[in-house]
Enzyme design. Structure first.
Site, short mmCIF file in Angstrom:
data_model
loop_
_atom_site.label_atom_id
_atom_site.label_comp_id
_atom_site.label_asym_id
_atom_site.label_seq_id
_atom_site.Cartn_x
_atom_site.Cartn_y
_atom_site.Cartn_z
N ASP B 34 0.81 -1.22 0.00
CA ASP B 34 0.00 0.00 0.00
C ASP B 34 0.84 1.28 0.00
O ASP B 34 0.35 2.34 -0.35
CB ASP B 34 -1.04 -0.01 1.13
CG ASP B 34 -0.40 -0.14 2.50
OD1 ASP B 34 0.77 -0.57 2.57
OD2 ASP B 34 -1.05 0.18 3.50
N GLU B 57 9.94 -10.51 -2.23
CA GLU B 57 10.90 -9.43 -2.41
C GLU B 57 12.34 -9.91 -2.51
O GLU B 57 13.16 -9.29 -3.21
CB GLU B 57 10.78 -8.39 -1.28
CG GLU B 57 9.48 -7.60 -1.30
CD GLU B 57 8.36 -8.25 -0.50
OE1 GLU B 57 8.54 -9.41 -0.04
OE2 GLU B 57 7.31 -7.61 -0.31
N HIS B 138 1.24 0.52 10.27
CA HIS B 138 1.73 -0.85 10.03
C HIS B 138 3.08 -0.85 9.30
O HIS B 138 3.39 0.09 8.58
CB HIS B 138 0.69 -1.66 9.24
CG HIS B 138 0.27 -1.03 7.95
ND1 HIS B 138 -0.54 0.08 7.89
CD2 HIS B 138 0.55 -1.34 6.66
CE1 HIS B 138 -0.74 0.41 6.63
NE2 HIS B 138 -0.10 -0.42 5.86
N HIS B 139 3.84 -1.90 9.49
CA HIS B 139 5.20 -2.10 8.95
C HIS B 139 6.27 -1.36 9.77
O HIS B 139 7.44 -1.39 9.39
CB HIS B 139 5.35 -1.65 7.48
CG HIS B 139 4.38 -2.24 6.51
ND1 HIS B 139 3.74 -3.43 6.73
CD2 HIS B 139 3.94 -1.80 5.30
CE1 HIS B 139 2.95 -3.70 5.69
NE2 HIS B 139 3.04 -2.72 4.84
N GLY B 436 27.48 -15.92 -2.20
CA GLY B 436 27.11 -17.34 -2.03
C GLY B 436 25.81 -17.56 -1.29
O GLY B 436 25.73 -18.39 -0.39
N ASP B 472 18.72 -29.32 -5.72
CA ASP B 472 17.42 -29.52 -5.07
C ASP B 472 17.34 -28.75 -3.75
O ASP B 472 16.25 -28.32 -3.35
CB ASP B 472 17.13 -31.01 -4.86
CG ASP B 472 18.23 -31.74 -4.10
OD1 ASP B 472 19.37 -31.20 -3.99
OD2 ASP B 472 17.98 -32.85 -3.60
N ASN B 499 20.36 -34.38 -5.71
CA ASN B 499 21.27 -35.29 -5.01
C ASN B 499 20.90 -35.39 -3.54
O ASN B 499 21.74 -35.57 -2.68
CB ASN B 499 22.74 -34.89 -5.22
CG ASN B 499 22.96 -33.39 -5.00
OD1 ASN B 499 22.09 -32.72 -4.43
ND2 ASN B 499 24.09 -32.89 -5.42
N GLY B 501 19.55 -33.38 -1.09
CA GLY B 501 19.91 -32.46 -0.01
C GLY B 501 21.12 -31.62 -0.32
O GLY B 501 21.51 -31.46 -1.48
N GLU B 505 27.37 -29.15 1.58
CA GLU B 505 27.56 -29.14 3.03
C GLU B 505 27.93 -30.52 3.56
O GLU B 505 28.72 -30.63 4.50
CB GLU B 505 26.29 -28.64 3.71
CG GLU B 505 26.13 -27.15 3.48
CD GLU B 505 24.90 -26.61 4.15
OE1 GLU B 505 24.58 -25.44 3.89
OE2 GLU B 505 24.25 -27.34 4.93
#
Lengths: 599, 599
Positions: B34, B57, B138-139, B436, B472, B499, B501, B505
Site C-alpha cells: 500500500d 521481495e 503498520h510495517h 554465495g 534440489d 542429489n 539435499g 555441506e
C-alpha cells in the site's frame, strides 16, 4: 540437564543448546550453512531438542515467531483443557549462517521485534581469526570486509546480543541475553564464531535455571494496586479491553481470571482477539475505534474506568487511529509500566501485576456490572448469496474452530474479517497485524503446529487442529514451508482464499491495475508437489456456501488425519466491511486535510 | 522521453521512472504494497517500461541482480552476434514497500553490493506527515516508531541513498544516486514518501541524459598507461587473468579486444568465467590458486607481468586463498584504481583505462607470446560410469551451451564444477560465488531471461536460451519465482540437480547428519503446480548419461518453445574435485595451525 551430569565443563555449543532447551524449546528452526554446521551437531546431544530445518531463513524466522506465540500460550478460559508439557517460557530459536542466512531472516525477526515475540536468533559466523584478518571469506561484504557488519544491521530489531568469543564469559553472556529476551519479550541475537563452538566452558550455571524474575519496583506496584482498586470501586462504568501484549507477556491465564472475577463487560482489540474467552457472558467482541459494530465505540468510549490490558496502539488495531479514549478514562497496563488516568509508573510488570491484583480482588467487594445492551449486529446485504462472501466466511470459520485449535491468519482480508467471528474458548489466534508482512502465516503455521503438537493441546474429540487461512497472494511469498510441514507429518487444514490476487490492495488502490495481479498457480496440485502422500485427495476447491459446508463437516476436517487444502474461490473485489470502513476513514481524513490546506 | 513533451514540470513519480527507463531498464522487479501503489501507477506512463511483479521481495532483488548482470553484458568475442537494443548501462530496479518488503529484499541487495552489481532499490514509505508524528502505522517498529529506521539498516549494503522529500531537489537527488550506482557499480536506495509521489518537479533535467563520465585523474591514467606499456614491452612471460569486475564495470568488450590484440595467454578466475572468449586460441581455462588443473598454478604464478583485470579476491575465487601472486608480478586493474607492481594509482577507472590502452596498443610493437604447453587435463577415475557423475556433467553442460545463451548456476557443486567446462563464445555465465546465497539463481534466472529477451540475444538457430542449473536444496529457498517465469512466458531450461539435499555441506561437514537433509518434493509436478500449460510434458528426469544425452539433443532442448525442467538424479556424496580440493586445503591449513599452537 541429563547430558551434563557431573562434568564441570562442557563445549560452548552444548551449553547454548542446553540453555535453549531449558526454556521449553523443543524445535530449532533454521537453515544449515557451513558456518553453523558444527554448532548444529550439539542439538542432538540435548534430550528433547530437535532440528527442524526450514525451506528458507525468512520462513524459519516466521516459524520461530509462530512457535513462540503458541508454545507458552494455550488459551485458558473457564474450562481447563488437557495441557501437557506446558511451559510458560515460549522462546523459540532460529539458527542461520552469517550474512546470507542472517539477512534473509531479518524481516521475520523485525516482525517479532515490533509485535514483541520471544525469538532467539543464533548466527554461526566465521572464526575470530579470519575476522581479525578481515579475510574475504564468502558471505562477506566487499574487499577487506568487517565480518561483524551484519551485527550492526540487526541492532535495530533486537533488545540484546552477544558475541561468544570468550570462554570465561560465554555462559554468563548466554544467560544474560536469554533473560533480556524473556523479560522484554523481544528478539535477541547470539553470534557464535566457528572456532568457539567446541571450547570448554563452565557447566556450573546450568545446574540451576536462569532466574527470570523481573526487577519490579515494589513501591510502584503497591501504589498501582491501590490506585486500580480505588478506581474500580469508584467507577460507574468500568470495562476491560484486552490487547495482544497480555499474551506476549504470558498473562493469558491471569487476564481471563481477572475478567471473570471482576465480572465486567469485556472487549478485545483485533490483535488481542482470542486471549479473553469469547464465550464469557459479558464479552462483547471487538472494539476498534470507529471500525466497530454499532454501539461498540460509544459504549467503550463512555467508560470512566477502562482497564486496557497489554495495549499495542497501531493503526489497524485502533480503527485507523480513530480510537478516542482520553487519558483520564483509562488504566493502561503495559508490559513494564502502568499508566493510571495519566499517572505513569515504571518497572511494574504486566503479569506479576495482574497476579497481585487477583490476590487483592479476592476479598474485595466491587460493584457488579450490568449488561451493556448493545444493538444487534447489522445483517450484511449479501447474506442471501449462494457464493462464499466475505460477510459470511469469517464468522463461519469462527464456528468451525474448536477449543484447542490454533488459527493462523495472514495479512489481508482475513485479518479484518476475523474480527466478526466469535471464537470458542481456548482457541489460539495468531496473526501479525502491526508489522503486517504478507506470507508470515505460512511460516508461522509450521511453528504453531509444532508447538501445538509439543504441548499436546486436546479437546473432547482429539488433538487441537492447526488451521491456516492464507490468501492466494500472501501464499506465494512463503509457500515452500508447506513442504516442511509435510516432511514432519504435521496436519494443518489450509484454507487458500483464492480471489485472484491482492484483494486488500485492490480495495486500497488500483482495483484493475496489473500490479495487483499474481501468477496463476494450480492450488489443487500444491500438496502433491510438496510431497504429500495423497496430495490430490487431500485437496479440494469450493465456490458456494453449500459446497463449503459439506467440506467443513466432513471427517477430514473434523478430525484431520492428513494435511488438507481447501481452495476457496471468492470474488476479486469482495472485501470485509471493516477493511472498507478503515480505508474510508483514512480517505475522509486526507480529504479534510486537503480542504484545510486549500482554505 | 516522449511522455514528457514540452512540459516544464511533471510528477515526481514520473520523473523517477523516466530516468530509470533512460538507463536502459525495461523491467521493474518488485512486490506491490500500500505504500508504493501510487508510485507504481507511473510505470505504465513511461514507454517501454514494464512492471514485472515477483512472488516475493528477496526473489525480486535476486531478479534485479540477474537482470543487471545480463542487460548490458552480452559476451563479445571474435564474432559479433546480433544484439538489438544493447545498452551499456545495466542498472535494474526493485521496488518494495517500507519495512516488510524492504527488509525481505535486503539479502539480495547485500549480494549485489558485495559482487558489485548495479541495482536501484526504490522504497515506497509512509508520508512525511505521519513520519514526523512517529505514528504507529503498520510495517513500523515498536511504539513511537522512527519510520526511517530501515534506511539505517540498509546503510551497509549501498553506496548512496536519497529521501525524496523536497520537490526542489528531488530531480538532482535522483540523478545523483543513479550516477553513484553506475560509476561505483553498487546498489543505491531511493525512498519515496507517499505524499511526494505526485508533487510536481522540474522536467528540465530529463531533456539530457545523466552524464555518466567518472571523475578520472587524467595524470594518473597517463602514468598508468605508460607503466603498463613499459611493463608489457619488458615482460618475459606476460599473461592476462580476467576476473568478474571487468564485466560488472561494463568492460567485457574491451577486455576481449585487449586479450586478442595482446595475443597473450589468458586465464579466467571462477567468478570471471565467460567474460573472455573461451574459444580464443591462447585461453587456458581457470586459474584458481592451488585449486587449478595441473600446471596452471605454476604457469600463472611464474608470470613476471600478470595483467589481472577486475580482480575480486574472495576465498573460492582464489582457491581458498591459495593464490600466490606477489605484488611485483602483477598489474591489478581495479574498478577505480590500478596497482602496478605495488605502485597504486587512484581515480583510474577500469573501462576508460582499457579503452585508452587499446588505442595505445594499436600502434605498439609488443613481444609475441608462445604457447604455454600445459599438461593435458587428468582423466577422472569415474569416467566409465553410466551414471551421471560430477566429473562428467559440468563439462557436458558446457558443450550443451551455445553462443547467445545465458547460463545461471546456483551456489553448490555447480559453482565448483563449471570451472571444468569450456563455454562457447558470447555465453553469459551468471553466478554468485563471493556472497554465495543459496537460492539466488532462481530469482536471477527470471531477471536474466527478461534481460536476454529485451536485448534479443540470438545465435545461428534462434534466440539464445536461458539455462538454469540449481540444486534440489537451493531450489527450495526461492522456487516460487518459476511461477513468475511461467506467467511471463519465459522459456528457461531448468536443470534440477537432485542429489538428495545439501551435498556441498555434506562434503564440508556432517555427510549423514539430518540437518543436511531437505523435504522431498515431486519435481516432476513443479511446472504443473506453478501453472505451465503442458507442465507434465515439459518435465523429465534422468539417471544415466545415455538418458541425459537423449534429452539434451531433443528439439525441446535445442530450441525450447516452452519452459523445460530436467531433474538430474546424482549421487548424494558425489562432489566436484575442485570443491574437495579446496576443503582439503583449508583443513590442511587448520591442522598446521593446531600443531603450531600445541608446539
Amino acid at each position: 540437564m541429563g547430558s551434563i551430569g557431573t562434568q564441570s565443563s562442557i563445549p560452548l555449543g552444548l551449553y547454548l543448546w542446553t540453555r535453549i532447551s531449558q526454556l521449553g524449546t523443543q524445535s530449532v528452526m533454521g537453515v544449515p550453512g557451513d558456518m553453523n554446521l558444527e554448532l548444529l551437531d550439539y542439538i542432538k546431544e540435548v534430550e528433547g531438542l530437535k532440528w527442524i530445518g526450514n525451506a528458507n531463513e525468512l520462513n524459519a524466522a516466521y516459524a520461530a515467531d509462530g512457535y513462540a506465540r503458541v508454545k507458552g500460550c494455550p488459551g485458558v478460559g473457564k474450562l481447563e483443557c488437557q495441557i501437557n508439557n506446558f511451559t510458560e517460557i515460549e522462546t523459540c530459536t532460529v539458527t542461520t549462517t552469517m550474512g546470507v542466512g542472517e539477512l534473509s531472516a531479518i524481516n521475520g525477526i523485525a516482525g517479532a521485534y515490533t509485535e514483541e515475540v520471544k525469538v532467539v536468533h543464533i548466527v554461526g559466523t566465521t572464526s575470530t581469526e579470519v575476522q581479525a584478518k578481515r579475510l574475504m571469506i564468502h558471505h562477506n561484504l566487499g574487499p577487506s570486509p568487517d565480518h561483524k557488519v551484519f551485527e550492526k544491521i540487526s541492532s535495530h530489531v533486537r533488545c540484546a546480543h552477544t558475541w561468544l568469543e570468550d570462554a570465561a564469559t560465554a555462559p554468563r553472556e548466554i544467560d544474560r541475553v536469554l533473560y533480556e529476551c524473556h523479560i522484554k519479550s523481544l528478539p535477541v541475537y547470539i553470534f557464535v564464531p566457528m572456532d568457539y563452538v567446541h571450547v570448554p566452558v563452565s557447566a556450573e550455571p546450568l545446574r540451576s535455571p536462569i532466574n527470570f524474575t523481573p526487577a519490579i519496583n515494589k513501591a510502584n506496584e503497591t501504589k498501582v494496586i491501590q490506585k486500580v482498586m480505588g478506581a474500580l470501586r469508584n467507577a460507574r462504568k468500568p470495562m476491560v479491553l484486552v490487547d495482544c501484549l497480555a499474551s506476549r507477556h504470558n498473562a493469558r491465564r491471569e487476564t481471563n481470571e481477572l475478567v471473570c472475577r471482576l465480572g465486567l463487560p469485556a472487549f478485545s482489540t483485533p490483535m488481542g482477539k482470542s486471549i479473553v474467552d469469547e464465550t464469557y457472558a459479558q464479552y462483547y467482541g471487538i472494539y476498534n475505534g470507529a471500525v466497530s459494530y454499532p454501539g461498540v465505540q460509544a459504549a467503550v468510549e463512555s467508560s470512566d474506568c477502562l482497564l486496557n490490558i497489554g495495549p499495542l496502539l497501531s493503526d489497524s488495531n485502533t480503527g485507523g487511529h480513530s480510537r478516542q479514549i482520553r487519558t483520564e478514562q483509562v488504566i493502561l497496563i503495559g508490559s513494564a509500566s502502568c499508566s493510571i488516568f495519566g499517572e505513569s509508573y515504571s518497572d511494574v510488570y504486566l503479569r506479576p501485576l495482574l497476579q497481585r491484583l487477583l490476590e487483592v480482588i479476592k476479598g474485595a467487594e466491587l460493584p457488579v456490572a450490568s449488561d451493556l445492551g448493545l444493538p444487534t449486529r447489522p445483517c450484511p446485504e449479501d447474506t442471501d448469496s449462494d457464493l462464499i462472501r466475505q460477510s459470511w466466511i469469517w464468522e463461519r470459520l469462527g464456528r468451525f474452530a474448536r477449543t484447542g485449535d490454533v488459527l493462523i491468519a495472514d495479512s489481508g482480508t482475513a485479518q479484518f474479517g476475523f474480527s466478526d467471528a466469535y471464537f470458542p474458548e481456548q482457541l489460539n489466534y495468531v496473526t501479525q497485524l502491526y508489522f503486517g508482512s504478507i506470507g508470515y502465516s505460512v511460516g508461522a503455521c509450521l511453528g504453531a503446529a509444532l508447538a501445538q503438537r509439543e504441548i499436546g493441546l486436546l479437546n473432547e474429540s482429539g488433538p487441537g487442529r492447526t488451521i491456516l487461512v492464507v490468501g492466494d497472494g500472501s501464499l506465494q511469498l512463503t509457500v515452500q514451508e508447506i513442504g516442511t510441514m509435510i516432511r514432519l507429518g504435521l496436519k494443518p487444514i489450509i484454507f487458500v482464499i483464492n480471489n485472484n490476487g491482492y484483494t486488500i490492495e485492490r480495495v486500497i488502490h488500483g482495483p484493475e491495475e496489473a500490479y495487483n495481479d499474481i501468477s496463476t498457480w494450480r492450488h489443487q496440485v500444491l500438496l502433491e508437489f510438496f510431497g504429500a502422500k495423497d496430495g490430490r485427495k487431500c485437496s479440494q476447491e469450493v465456490r458456494t456456501k453449500e459446497e463449503m459446508e459439506r467440506v467443513l463437516s466432513s471427517h477430514h476436517y473434523v478430525n484431520p488425519t492428513d494435511i488438507q487444502l481447501l481452495e476457496v474461490h471468492m470474488d476479486t473485489l469482495d472485501a470485509p466491511w471493516r477493511l472498507k470502513r478503515q480505508i474510508e476513514l483514512i480517505n475522509e481524513r486526507m480529504a479534510v486535510k486537503k480542504t484545510a490546506k486549500k482554505a
